[in-house]
Structures are given as structure tokens and as C-alpha cells.
Design a protein around this motif. Sequence first.
Motif, PDB file in Angstrom:
ATOM      1  N   LEU A  45       0.881  -1.141  -0.013  1.00 37.93           N
ATOM      2  CA  LEU A  45      -0.107  -0.200  -0.264  1.00 37.93           C
ATOM      3  C   LEU A  45       0.708   1.227  -0.018  1.00 37.93           C
ATOM      4  N   VAL A  46       0.633   2.244  -0.865  1.00 34.42           N
ATOM      5  CA  VAL A  46       1.318   3.549  -0.947  1.00 34.42           C
ATOM      6  C   VAL A  46       0.371   4.641  -0.565  1.00 34.42           C
ATOM      7  N   VAL A  47       0.578   4.901   0.704  1.00 34.81           N
ATOM      8  CA  VAL A  47      -0.354   6.092   1.314  1.00 34.81           C
ATOM      9  C   VAL A  47       0.222   7.612   0.832  1.00 34.81           C
ATOM     10  N   VAL A  48      -0.696   8.295   0.326  1.00 34.96           N
ATOM     11  CA  VAL A  48      -0.271   9.545  -0.313  1.00 34.96           C
ATOM     12  C   VAL A  48      -1.179  10.816   0.447  1.00 34.96           C
ATOM     13  N   VAL A  49      -0.235  11.500   0.967  1.00 28.64           N
ATOM     14  CA  VAL A  49      -0.826  12.852   1.663  1.00 28.64           C
ATOM     15  C   VAL A  49      -0.260  14.059   1.012  1.00 28.64           C
ATOM     16  N   ASP A  50      -1.096  15.026   0.756  1.00 25.14           N
ATOM     17  CA  ASP A  50      -0.604  16.270   0.526  1.00 25.14           C
ATOM     18  C   ASP A  50       0.039  17.094   1.671  1.00 25.14           C
ATOM     19  N   PHE A  51       1.064  18.006   1.481  1.00 26.44           N
ATOM     20  CA  PHE A  51       1.222  18.949   2.829  1.00 26.44           C
ATOM     21  C   PHE A  51       1.721  20.408   2.102  1.00 26.44           C
ATOM     22  N   THR A  52       1.815  21.058   3.093  1.00 18.81           N
ATOM     23  CA  THR A  52       2.001  22.620   3.126  1.00 18.81           C
ATOM     24  C   THR A  52       3.032  22.535   4.340  1.00 18.81           C
ATOM     25  N   ASP A  53       4.139  23.676   4.313  1.00 22.40           N
ATOM     26  CA  ASP A  53       4.885  23.789   5.370  1.00 22.40           C
ATOM     27  C   ASP A  53       5.439  25.105   5.206  1.00 22.40           C
ATOM     28  N   GLY A  54       5.082  26.203   6.192  1.00 21.12           N
ATOM     29  CA  GLY A  54       5.752  27.608   5.976  1.00 21.12           C
ATOM     30  C   GLY A  54       7.117  27.836   6.131  1.00 21.12           C
ATOM     31  N   ASP A  55       7.867  26.914   6.939  1.00 17.36           N
ATOM     32  CA  ASP A  55       9.399  27.136   6.940  1.00 17.36           C
ATOM     33  C   ASP A  55      10.158  26.151   6.389  1.00 17.36           C
ATOM     34  N   GLY A  56       9.626  24.969   5.669  1.00 17.36           N
ATOM     35  CA  GLY A  56      10.279  23.920   4.981  1.00 17.36           C
ATOM     36  C   GLY A  56      11.161  23.094   5.871  1.00 17.36           C
ATOM     37  N   ASN A  57      11.167  23.019   7.071  1.00 19.25           N
ATOM     38  CA  ASN A  57      11.584  21.874   7.820  1.00 19.25           C
ATOM     39  C   ASN A  57      11.256  20.659   8.057  1.00 19.25           C
ATOM     40  N   LEU A  58      11.064  20.023   6.866  1.00 18.16           N
ATOM     41  CA  LEU A  58      10.290  18.762   6.928  1.00 18.16           C
ATOM     42  C   LEU A  58      11.241  17.573   6.533  1.00 18.16           C
ATOM     43  N   GLY A  59      11.130  16.455   7.144  1.00 19.90           N
ATOM     44  CA  GLY A  59      12.189  15.330   6.854  1.00 19.90           C
ATOM     45  C   GLY A  59      13.127  15.090   7.557  1.00 19.90           C
ATOM     46  N   LEU A  60      13.595  14.016   7.563  1.00 18.23           N
ATOM     47  CA  LEU A  60      14.966  13.414   8.462  1.00 18.23           C
ATOM     48  C   LEU A  60      15.469  12.699   7.353  1.00 18.23           C
ATOM     49  N   ARG A  61      16.856  12.740   7.566  1.00 26.22           N
ATOM     50  CA  ARG A  61      17.879  11.503   6.957  1.00 26.22           C
ATOM     51  C   ARG A  61      17.449  10.436   7.252  1.00 26.22           C
ATOM     52  N   ARG A  62      17.539   9.365   6.363  1.00 27.31           N
ATOM     53  CA  ARG A  62      17.301   7.904   6.911  1.00 27.31           C
ATOM     54  C   ARG A  62      18.476   7.218   7.337  1.00 27.31           C
ATOM     55  N   THR A  63      19.662   7.485   6.974  1.00 27.87           N
ATOM     56  CA  THR A  63      20.997   7.298   7.352  1.00 27.87           C
ATOM     57  C   THR A  63      21.823   8.346   7.703  1.00 27.87           C
ATOM     58  N   PRO A  64      22.783   8.156   8.772  1.00 30.62           N
ATOM     59  CA  PRO A  64      23.516   9.086   9.091  1.00 30.62           C
ATOM     60  C   PRO A  64      24.683   9.706   8.318  1.00 30.62           C
ATOM     61  N   THR A  65      24.883  10.690   8.139  1.00 32.95           N
ATOM     62  CA  THR A  65      26.108  11.455   7.519  1.00 32.95           C
ATOM     63  C   THR A  65      27.441  11.298   8.157  1.00 32.95           C
ATOM     64  N   GLY A  66      27.191  11.070   9.386  1.00 23.68           N
ATOM     65  CA  GLY A  66      28.362  10.803  10.380  1.00 23.68           C
ATOM     66  C   GLY A  66      28.097  10.778  11.704  1.00 23.68           C
ATOM     67  N   ASN A  67      29.121  10.767  12.552  1.00 27.08           N
ATOM     68  CA  ASN A  67      28.665  10.598  13.948  1.00 27.08           C
ATOM     69  C   ASN A  67      27.966  11.853  14.751  1.00 27.08           C
ATOM     70  N   SER A  68      27.909  12.840  14.130  1.00 29.38           N
ATOM     71  CA  SER A  68      27.174  14.200  14.741  1.00 29.38           C
ATOM     72  C   SER A  68      26.134  14.579  13.920  1.00 29.38           C
ATOM     73  N   ASP A  69      25.652  13.639  13.104  1.00 28.56           N
ATOM     74  CA  ASP A  69      24.419  14.366  12.070  1.00 28.56           C
ATOM     75  C   ASP A  69      23.058  14.651  13.152  1.00 28.56           C
ATOM     76  N   PRO A  70      22.657  15.844  12.778  1.00 32.98           N
ATOM     77  CA  PRO A  70      21.768  16.468  13.786  1.00 32.98           C
ATOM     78  C   PRO A  70      20.373  15.636  13.645  1.00 32.98           C
ATOM     79  N   ASP A  71      20.343  14.923  12.563  1.00 32.69           N
ATOM     80  CA  ASP A  71      19.038  13.860  12.249  1.00 32.69           C
ATOM     81  C   ASP A  71      19.184  12.867  13.219  1.00 32.69           C
TER      82      ASP A  71
END
Length: 184
Positions: A53-79
Amino acid sequence: MKYLLKYSAALLLLALLVSGCREEPNYPNEPTIAFDRVDQYTYTKNRITFDSLVVVVDFTDGDGNLGLRRTPTGNSDPDFQPPFDQSSPYFNNFFANLQIKRGSIYVPYPFPVASLNLNGRFPRLSTDDQDETLEGEIRYTLTNFSNDIFDPRDTVRFEIYIYDRALNKSNVVYSDDVVLFQGE
């Protein structure tokens, strides 16, 4: 004819100027979502029927801070640092609570292990950390609904919400009914 050419160039220039002045939409900083659809794909493997199943939702966001990385880019990755570390309730940013229809009401699906869920991460939607208005759709894939766990023709729906990186929770939406193993 001479005036037509003279004024058409001015009108074309005016049209280009007006179309370039589109004002950015003004959305709140908290994400807002709207249910769009569930795409259902049914297949059989080794005599077991599965739904993806693929759930599809539409979104809006005023400051664009959506999403988190799925894999770390290093030991101090803020995500992957608090409050987004693996032991945090904010490790995931997409929440899809499965509900199953029993009679005329929906009840939470009783996963065999309490810690099992369908929540996950969707990737960063902006390439930098600058505030920018975002709108679009999130396509979230849920796989391996099988007829050895669910009864054929079970009706389910999803309670869905998301979080942004400022820990603002979106509104809660519900999917349409999905009758399992019918999407051929």
C-alpha cells in the motif's frame, strides 16, 4: 499592422512581468496534511497473497523544515542526535496508525508485539536549512500485508500525521477504507 507589432511586443513584455510577480503562499510553520489516496498493489508469492500500500498525503509547510535523513552522514548528524535519536518518540516523522474495521467502528490493529508499528522516516524535502515555503505530496509505502496475518476482505484505514524538525505536529487525517487483497 505597424501598430499591432509595436503594441504586441509591449503587451508580451507586460504579461511576462505580471506572471513573474507571483506572490509566495503564506503557510503556517506547522505542517498541514490532507489525505489524497492509497494506491494498492496485490500480488501472490509462494501461495501467499500480499498487499503493498502506498499512502499519499498532500502537505504544506511555511518554514520548510520537513524530513529527516534515513541514514546518518556522520557521528554528529543532527538528524540522529536528540531529540531524533533512536530511543526518542521523534525518531520517526511519519506516523501511520493502522486501524481495522470491526462492525461499524474502527479499532487499533493489535500488533502481536507492542513495539511493532508502521511509522517511519521520510527524507528531508529541502536541500538546505533556510526557511522556505514547501508544498507537495508524500508517498509512504507500506509492504507485506499478507493473507496469513490478515483475513481476506479485512477493511483497514490509517490515522496519519507528521512532525517537522521543530517538533511541530501536523493535523491528523484518516485514509479512505482499504479492503485488503482487492487491488489487482
